[in-house]
Design an enzyme around this catalytic site. Sequence first.
Site, mmCIF file in Angstrom:
data_model
loop_
_atom_site.group_PDB
_atom_site.id
_atom_site.type_symbol
_atom_site.label_atom_id
_atom_site.label_comp_id
_atom_site.label_asym_id
_atom_site.label_seq_id
_atom_site.Cartn_x
_atom_site.Cartn_y
_atom_site.Cartn_z
ATOM 1 N N SER A 68 -2.568 3.104 7.497
ATOM 2 C CA SER A 68 -3.358 2.515 8.584
ATOM 3 C C SER A 68 -2.581 1.420 9.301
ATOM 4 C CB SER A 68 -4.637 1.893 8.035
ATOM 5 O OG SER A 68 -5.381 2.841 7.338
HETATM 6 N N1 SAH Z 1 -4.196 3.014 1.898
HETATM 7 C C1 SAH Z 1 -3.055 3.890 2.012
HETATM 8 C C2 SAH Z 1 -3.189 4.984 3.053
HETATM 9 C C3 SAH Z 1 -4.353 5.799 2.847
HETATM 10 S S1 SAH Z 1 -4.300 7.394 3.581
HETATM 11 C C4 SAH Z 1 -1.793 3.105 2.286
HETATM 12 O O1 SAH Z 1 -1.843 1.869 2.311
HETATM 13 O O2 SAH Z 1 -0.744 3.729 2.453
HETATM 14 C C5 SAH Z 1 -5.567 8.059 2.559
HETATM 15 C C6 SAH Z 1 -5.067 8.499 1.218
HETATM 16 O O3 SAH Z 1 -6.216 8.977 0.505
HETATM 17 C C7 SAH Z 1 -4.090 9.656 1.283
HETATM 18 O O4 SAH Z 1 -2.943 9.344 0.563
HETATM 19 C C8 SAH Z 1 -4.870 10.809 0.642
HETATM 20 O O5 SAH Z 1 -4.044 11.714 -0.070
HETATM 21 C C9 SAH Z 1 -5.815 10.075 -0.291
HETATM 22 N N2 SAH Z 1 -7.012 10.824 -0.683
HETATM 23 C C10 SAH Z 1 -7.800 11.642 0.054
HETATM 24 N N3 SAH Z 1 -8.820 12.116 -0.690
HETATM 25 C C11 SAH Z 1 -8.686 11.569 -1.935
HETATM 26 C C12 SAH Z 1 -9.427 11.659 -3.146
HETATM 27 N N4 SAH Z 1 -10.514 12.415 -3.273
HETATM 28 N N5 SAH Z 1 -8.996 10.962 -4.213
HETATM 29 C C13 SAH Z 1 -7.880 10.178 -4.144
HETATM 30 N N6 SAH Z 1 -7.122 10.074 -3.036
HETATM 31 C C14 SAH Z 1 -7.523 10.740 -1.934
#
Ligand code: SAH
Length: 223
Positions: A68
């Site tokens: 983000s």
């Molecule tokens: N906060 C992160 C970016 C988040 S992007 C940063 O600082 O880089 C959202 C992330 O959520 C992605 O890596 C995606 O793979 C993960 N995600 C999506 N669904 C998920 C789930 N059910 N359990 C765990 N991770 C998940």
Amino acid sequence: MSNLEHGLVSTRARERMVREQLVKRGIHDPRVLAVMRRVLRHLFVDEALAGRAYSDATLPIGEGQTLSQPFIVARMTEALMLSGPEEVLEIGTGSGYQTSVLSGLCQKVYTIERHAVLAENARKRLRRLNIHNVIYRTGDGTLGWPEPRQFDRILVTAGAPVIPETLIEQLAIGGFMLIPEGGKKSQELVRLVKQSEREVKREVLEPCRFVPLVGARGWSGKH
Ligand code: SAH
């Protein structure tokens, strides 16, 4: 450029990011601003993207996922109102950038990522940065932390179609959860406050756009 020069450029870039993107848009919590000034965001993306690390933009982190923009990370962190002793559950480790920001403001972070490659890279990165108050799991965060326990804060950094019940159960009384809820492409940032076992107060903070939360109690991941 020498390491020292590079260090100065990145320090200035972070100061500018905090001033222009955070303070000007209403982020005030001094602890949040201090940690955003300190965490080396350029180490959380591919080297080829390092020059854009402090820009007002989301950045790709592999596996079709994104980091983000700084403002959203700061906004969510501020809305969690951390004072130090909290234990935080984070769903969506991704690059580990948000995890590092949280780790500097609370007691312990429990973080879950569904993509094993991202989880492993984040773990290695944080170890290199000497961050040791984080516990990592690879798996489906919509099912909550695999052992039964409750957290003072829960932060979900992917967009949920509905708020998973399991996560509400794992929120301690008096605790908050921040979660983007809505469609696949755009959501509302919702803050839930668990007032008692049965009473959960819900506030909508603002519109937001996150990648989908994929899992048993999230999106199916097929589309
Ligand atoms: N906060 C992160 C970016 C988040 S992007 C940063 O600082 O880089 C959202 C992330 O959520 C992605 O890596 C995606 O793979 C993960 N995600 C999506 N669904 C998920 C789930 N059910 N359990 C765990 N991770 C998940």
